[in-house]
Design a protein around this motif. Sequence first.
Motif, PDB file in Angstrom:
ATOM      1  N   GLY A 182       0.829  -1.216   0.000  1.00 23.55           N
ATOM      2  CA  GLY A 182       0.000   0.000   0.000  1.00 23.55           C
ATOM      3  C   GLY A 182       0.859   1.260   0.000  1.00 23.55           C
ATOM      4  O   GLY A 182       1.950   1.279   0.567  1.00 23.55           O
ATOM      5  N   GLY A 183       0.365   2.305  -0.632  1.00 24.71           N
ATOM      6  CA  GLY A 183       1.167   3.518  -0.746  1.00 24.71           C
ATOM      7  C   GLY A 183       0.357   4.790  -0.646  1.00 24.71           C
ATOM      8  O   GLY A 183      -0.809   4.788  -0.240  1.00 24.71           O
ATOM      9  N   LEU A 184       1.017   5.880  -1.001  1.00 24.81           N
ATOM     10  CA  LEU A 184       0.436   7.223  -0.995  1.00 24.81           C
ATOM     11  C   LEU A 184       1.008   7.961  -2.207  1.00 24.81           C
ATOM     12  O   LEU A 184       2.094   7.631  -2.670  1.00 24.81           O
ATOM     13  CB  LEU A 184       0.828   7.996   0.268  1.00 24.81           C
TER      14      LEU A 184
ATOM     15  N   PRO B 183      -8.279  -0.384  12.174  1.00 23.48           N
ATOM     16  CA  PRO B 183      -8.118   0.923  11.530  1.00 23.48           C
ATOM     17  C   PRO B 183      -7.178   1.820  12.345  1.00 23.48           C
ATOM     18  O   PRO B 183      -7.288   1.899  13.567  1.00 23.48           O
ATOM     19  CB  PRO B 183      -9.546   1.480  11.522  1.00 23.48           C
ATOM     20  N   GLY B 184      -6.247   2.449  11.665  1.00 24.74           N
ATOM     21  CA  GLY B 184      -5.340   3.391  12.320  1.00 24.74           C
ATOM     22  C   GLY B 184      -4.086   2.779  12.908  1.00 24.74           C
ATOM     23  O   GLY B 184      -3.195   3.498  13.337  1.00 24.74           O
ATOM     24  N   ILE B 185      -4.004   1.455  12.926  1.00 21.55           N
ATOM     25  CA  ILE B 185      -2.850   0.799  13.548  1.00 21.55           C
ATOM     26  C   ILE B 185      -1.808   0.452  12.482  1.00 21.55           C
ATOM     27  O   ILE B 185      -2.104  -0.235  11.516  1.00 21.55           O
ATOM     28  CB  ILE B 185      -3.284  -0.484  14.302  1.00 21.55           C
ATOM     29  N   THR B 186      -0.588   0.918  12.699  1.00 19.18           N
ATOM     30  CA  THR B 186       0.540   0.583  11.836  1.00 19.18           C
ATOM     31  C   THR B 186       1.169  -0.711  12.331  1.00 19.18           C
ATOM     32  O   THR B 186       1.605  -0.770  13.478  1.00 19.18           O
ATOM     33  CB  THR B 186       1.596   1.702  11.896  1.00 19.18           C
TER      34      THR B 186
ATOM     35  N   SER C   3       0.968  -1.255   4.485  1.00 18.79           N
ATOM     36  CA  SER C   3       1.388  -0.205   3.567  1.00 18.79           C
ATOM     37  C   SER C   3       2.767   0.304   3.991  1.00 18.79           C
ATOM     38  O   SER C   3       3.056   0.394   5.182  1.00 18.79           O
ATOM     39  CB  SER C   3       0.382   0.956   3.574  1.00 18.79           C
TER      40      SER C   3
ATOM     41  N   HIS D 265       6.539   1.959   7.442  1.00 15.26           N
ATOM     42  CA  HIS D 265       5.233   1.302   7.508  1.00 15.26           C
ATOM     43  C   HIS D 265       4.178   2.360   7.840  1.00 15.26           C
ATOM     44  O   HIS D 265       4.476   3.368   8.473  1.00 15.26           O
ATOM     45  CB  HIS D 265       5.213   0.264   8.629  1.00 15.26           C
TER      46      HIS D 265
ATOM     47  N   TRP E 257      -0.420   2.964   8.545  1.00 13.11           N
ATOM     48  CA  TRP E 257      -1.709   2.402   8.953  1.00 13.11           C
ATOM     49  C   TRP E 257      -2.707   2.322   7.799  1.00 13.11           C
ATOM     50  O   TRP E 257      -3.806   1.811   7.989  1.00 13.11           O
ATOM     51  CB  TRP E 257      -2.303   3.271  10.067  1.00 13.11           C
ATOM     52  N   HIS E 258      -2.337   2.842   6.628  1.00 15.94           N
ATOM     53  CA  HIS E 258      -3.314   2.883   5.540  1.00 15.94           C
ATOM     54  C   HIS E 258      -3.685   1.464   5.112  1.00 15.94           C
ATOM     55  O   HIS E 258      -2.828   0.584   5.029  1.00 15.94           O
ATOM     56  CB  HIS E 258      -2.737   3.659   4.358  1.00 15.94           C
ATOM     57  N   PRO E 259      -4.953   1.243   4.807  1.00 21.41           N
ATOM     58  CA  PRO E 259      -5.370  -0.126   4.462  1.00 21.41           C
ATOM     59  C   PRO E 259      -4.704  -0.594   3.167  1.00 21.41           C
ATOM     60  O   PRO E 259      -4.258   0.201   2.351  1.00 21.41           O
ATOM     61  CB  PRO E 259      -6.889  -0.017   4.327  1.00 21.41           C
TER      62      PRO E 259
ATOM     63  N   PRO F 138      -4.361  -2.668  -0.400  1.00 19.64           N
ATOM     64  CA  PRO F 138      -5.157  -3.172  -1.519  1.00 19.64           C
ATOM     65  C   PRO F 138      -5.005  -4.676  -1.675  1.00 19.64           C
ATOM     66  O   PRO F 138      -3.933  -5.227  -1.424  1.00 19.64           O
ATOM     67  CB  PRO F 138      -4.582  -2.430  -2.731  1.00 19.64           C
TER      68      PRO F 138
ATOM     69  N   ARG G 117      -4.718   9.375   2.023  1.00 16.93           N
ATOM     70  CA  ARG G 117      -4.653   8.778   0.692  1.00 16.93           C
ATOM     71  C   ARG G 117      -5.870   9.280  -0.104  1.00 16.93           C
ATOM     72  O   ARG G 117      -6.975   9.316   0.436  1.00 16.93           O
ATOM     73  CB  ARG G 117      -4.704   7.264   0.835  1.00 16.93           C
TER      74      ARG G 117
ATOM     75  N   MET H  76     -17.028   2.334   8.958  1.00 18.22           N
ATOM     76  CA  MET H  76     -16.156   2.053  10.095  1.00 18.22           C
ATOM     77  C   MET H  76     -16.942   2.208  11.383  1.00 18.22           C
ATOM     78  O   MET H  76     -17.892   2.982  11.460  1.00 18.22           O
ATOM     79  CB  MET H  76     -15.016   3.075  10.048  1.00 18.22           C
TER      80      MET H  76
ATOM     81  N   SER I 193     -13.553   3.478  16.318  1.00 14.96           N
ATOM     82  CA  SER I 193     -12.224   3.389  15.696  1.00 14.96           C
ATOM     83  C   SER I 193     -11.726   4.739  15.208  1.00 14.96           C
ATOM     84  O   SER I 193     -10.548   4.870  14.841  1.00 14.96           O
ATOM     85  CB  SER I 193     -12.255   2.429  14.497  1.00 14.96           C
TER      86      SER I 193
ATOM     87  N   THR J 263      -8.601   6.254  16.913  1.00 13.35           N
ATOM     88  CA  THR J 263      -7.349   5.581  16.563  1.00 13.35           C
ATOM     89  C   THR J 263      -6.822   6.095  15.225  1.00 13.35           C
ATOM     90  O   THR J 263      -5.632   6.381  15.077  1.00 13.35           O
ATOM     91  CB  THR J 263      -7.565   4.054  16.481  1.00 13.35           C
ATOM     92  N   VAL J 264      -7.709   6.205  14.249  1.00 17.38           N
ATOM     93  CA  VAL J 264      -7.283   6.678  12.930  1.00 17.38           C
ATOM     94  C   VAL J 264      -6.796   8.126  13.017  1.00 17.38           C
ATOM     95  O   VAL J 264      -5.782   8.496  12.419  1.00 17.38           O
ATOM     96  CB  VAL J 264      -8.435   6.538  11.914  1.00 17.38           C
TER      97      VAL J 264
ATOM     98  N   ALA K 228      -3.416   8.219  14.502  1.00 20.08           N
ATOM     99  CA  ALA K 228      -2.425   7.765  13.516  1.00 20.08           C
ATOM    100  C   ALA K 228      -2.027   8.927  12.602  1.00 20.08           C
ATOM    101  O   ALA K 228      -0.838   9.188  12.398  1.00 20.08           O
ATOM    102  CB  ALA K 228      -2.984   6.598  12.696  1.00 20.08           C
TER     103      ALA K 228
ATOM    104  N   LEU L 213       0.882   7.552  17.184  1.00 22.72           N
ATOM    105  CA  LEU L 213       0.886   6.104  17.467  1.00 22.72           C
ATOM    106  C   LEU L 213       2.133   5.478  16.858  1.00 22.72           C
ATOM    107  O   LEU L 213       2.481   5.751  15.713  1.00 22.72           O
ATOM    108  CB  LEU L 213      -0.345   5.429  16.854  1.00 22.72           C
ATOM    109  N   THR L 214       2.774   4.622  17.609  1.00 20.07           N
ATOM    110  CA  THR L 214       3.904   3.878  17.056  1.00 20.07           C
ATOM    111  C   THR L 214       3.412   2.546  16.505  1.00 20.07           C
ATOM    112  O   THR L 214       2.245   2.193  16.602  1.00 20.07           O
ATOM    113  CB  THR L 214       5.001   3.693  18.122  1.00 20.07           C
ATOM    114  N   LYS L 215       4.347   1.807  15.931  1.00 21.53           N
ATOM    115  CA  LYS L 215       4.046   0.545  15.266  1.00 21.53           C
ATOM    116  C   LYS L 215       3.627  -0.531  16.264  1.00 21.53           C
ATOM    117  O   LYS L 215       4.123  -0.567  17.377  1.00 21.53           O
ATOM    118  CB  LYS L 215       5.323   0.117  14.541  1.00 21.53           C
ATOM    119  N   PHE L 216       2.738  -1.410  15.818  1.00 20.66           N
ATOM    120  CA  PHE L 216       2.332  -2.570  16.618  1.00 20.66           C
ATOM    121  C   PHE L 216       3.173  -3.775  16.214  1.00 20.66           C
ATOM    122  O   PHE L 216       3.072  -4.250  15.083  1.00 20.66           O
ATOM    123  CB  PHE L 216       0.848  -2.865  16.382  1.00 20.66           C
TER     124      PHE L 216
END
Lengths: 402, 402
Positions: free
Chosen positions: A26-28, A63-66, A338, A346, A348-350, A352, B361, B381, B385, B388-389, B392, B397-400
Amino acid sequence: MSSQWMDKLVIPSQAKMVFLIMDGLGGLPMEGKPGTELETAITPHLDALARGGVCGLLDPIAPGITPGSGPAHFALFGYDPVDNNVGRGLLSAAGLDFPMTERDLFMRVNFATVDSEGRVTDRRAGRIDTETNERLCRKLAEGIRPASGTEVFFATEKEHRALIVLRGDNLREEIAETDPQKTGLPPLSPKALIPEAAGTANQLTDLLNQARTVLADEPKANMMLLRGYSRYHRFEPMSERFGLSPLAIASYPMYRGISRLLGMTVHAPTSTLEEEIAALETAWPDYDFFFVHVKPTDSRGEDGDFDAKVKAIETVDALIPRITALSPDVLVVTGDHSTPAALASHSWHPVPVVLSAKTCRPDRAERFGEGDCLFGGLGRMSMSSLMTVALAHAGRLTKFGA
Amino acid sequence: MSSQWMDKLVIPSQAKMVFLIMDGLGGLPMEGKPGTELETAITPHLDALARGGVCGLLDPIAPGITPGSGPAHFALFGYDPVDNNVGRGLLSAAGLDFPMTERDLFMRVNFATVDSEGRVTDRRAGRIDTETNERLCRKLAEGIRPASGTEVFFATEKEHRALIVLRGDNLREEIAETDPQKTGLPPLSPKALIPEAAGTANQLTDLLNQARTVLADEPKANMMLLRGYSRYHRFEPMSERFGLSPLAIASYPMYRGISRLLGMTVHAPTSTLEEEIAALETAWPDYDFFFVHVKPTDSRGEDGDFDAKVKAIETVDALIPRITALSPDVLVVTGDHSTPAALASHSWHPVPVVLSAKTCRPDRAERFGEGDCLFGGLGRMSMSSLMTVALAHAGRLTKFGA
């Protein structure tokens, strides 16, 4: 622990499934370019999959979690990434094919440089080469005497990174990491985070003191930093959960480790994507689930190199016909998370996803890209649901209830 | 109780976030008009946010569930609205800034009229004015003698509504409401719903008998109906969960109450939206999270006045440039629930949302409206949530996992 009620719906099948995972897909958009890396790439074969298959966007964790790549891959294979969030030490051990036992505590080591007052001056010991790392691991194995009833093992990963395994009774993983995270500070103590971990903490303190002595004459790597503590953890294998005979074609240790933990056969490392596809072709008759891992998409994203990530995607696209020529019953192409070049990390974007099978309902996705995936028939979905949907399209799940 | 695993990912940041909440924002077409209230309103500034940001549709509680404003606001701020579904009495007490203790039982009172046989003839006592309510609360405080070891407090809310607080040991909230819900019937008894609540039920029965005597000579408000029982409940504040320093700019007591319960600083009440925005501008350097609550969108929806709700939305749109001039890192515009004028009540329809930040995005939403939000990158959604988004996108928020 990993088993779910839907596992009971699994039925025997000959259907073959391929999960082609482009790490960090996933990108931007970046620098005024209108589309993401995937939207910018010229991908006629992936676009054809999108037109004939079903698309969507996946949330690896929530959602929102990297996510890190570890938990994201657990999600891809249908294992809850929060319930199964094991320490990196275990993934390293599995990646090195270390022979685990239930008495083991796994940890990751970074070799580091400390000055005469014990303050960290380089958290990566000048990125020593892997050969030096191997020499240091032998030196530590010879020089360190663990407590009675305990064994200790050292294994090189790469450059400044290694694995330590402590084997003994009642070892706990609830221990503070010792990396101070910046230079100029001494390493932290491996403190017990719960009272029950006090004995383990004492053993690790002693081990670090011995390591300091053993490494005292090293010009660069004169200290170890510990992180990623993890006890042994058994995962219910994919064969038991899904009735699959899975093969992993992945070269990076962590992905090989996760694959082993989930009971996949792990193919010998390959050097190029072309070799990965050749391995897939050769192994085709012998397995029914194939995980093919593509690393450069993530690496180029981490580099912040938009154009190179576009190229990495186009390289994958060019090899798609060799996969479709095998006529898999289900072909999934997606990422684990992403890694937009615009963020060089990395995100949090969903992610594809396209799923190709004979049973796909038409959707409105015309190309494989994040924008079109908004109109995809899979919708926006939790990544850990992907395996269930793929099994369904493979005819590997029976009806729930009467 | 409100804490979640993702709270552990929170990292320090200077980023500033604004949640502009138009109460009851979501709508429906009405009387042959083709669009909803939001789609009918001329909203160039919100539309610009939609084009540059990311849109979606939020389910406040779950698909099909019509929420009260209380639980919907808990969801907006990232608190599970089902786990945190506290009685309205607690929200009232917080809204009135009542000094709570852990021994308190909070209840809402409706003053009502009963006839000579004790049957309710007006459940709102002719909507007595607030001054009368204040006089009644003083009269009750003087006239009622609670059981030994127990204290009782009365506080006016507005018109026929007041708060009662019973303070004592072992008080329980599992008590039946006493409003018979229609006229011609006597008030119900405050029955214990579980055996452990029997003592509390006895005390409330006695309290209601005394109130009947004290209020006997009142022409309208000669009885009290009890509802919204709630024990004291501590919420983990937003500062602890998210590392935020939050300010609430809201004038209605319930929203002020929820904000206080979640640890927000609550700005002095304002009279107009313009004053709310002025308050935001003045307080901008001192906080990093701003909740700005807009009530008229809901009120006009409840009135069933489509055109007035359209106008209320346009009034908000005109003030958006003053918010964007502050350059918030994340600006979220949404509602707490839908209040379609066509239904003249809250509804279960998902709520349009736009999130504006540098890390969005591109999606396919061109205007801020329910229809375009179907093509938004946030997808559909759960409202809980959203925080959280937003965190982000704020880089908080840092990485999980590794």
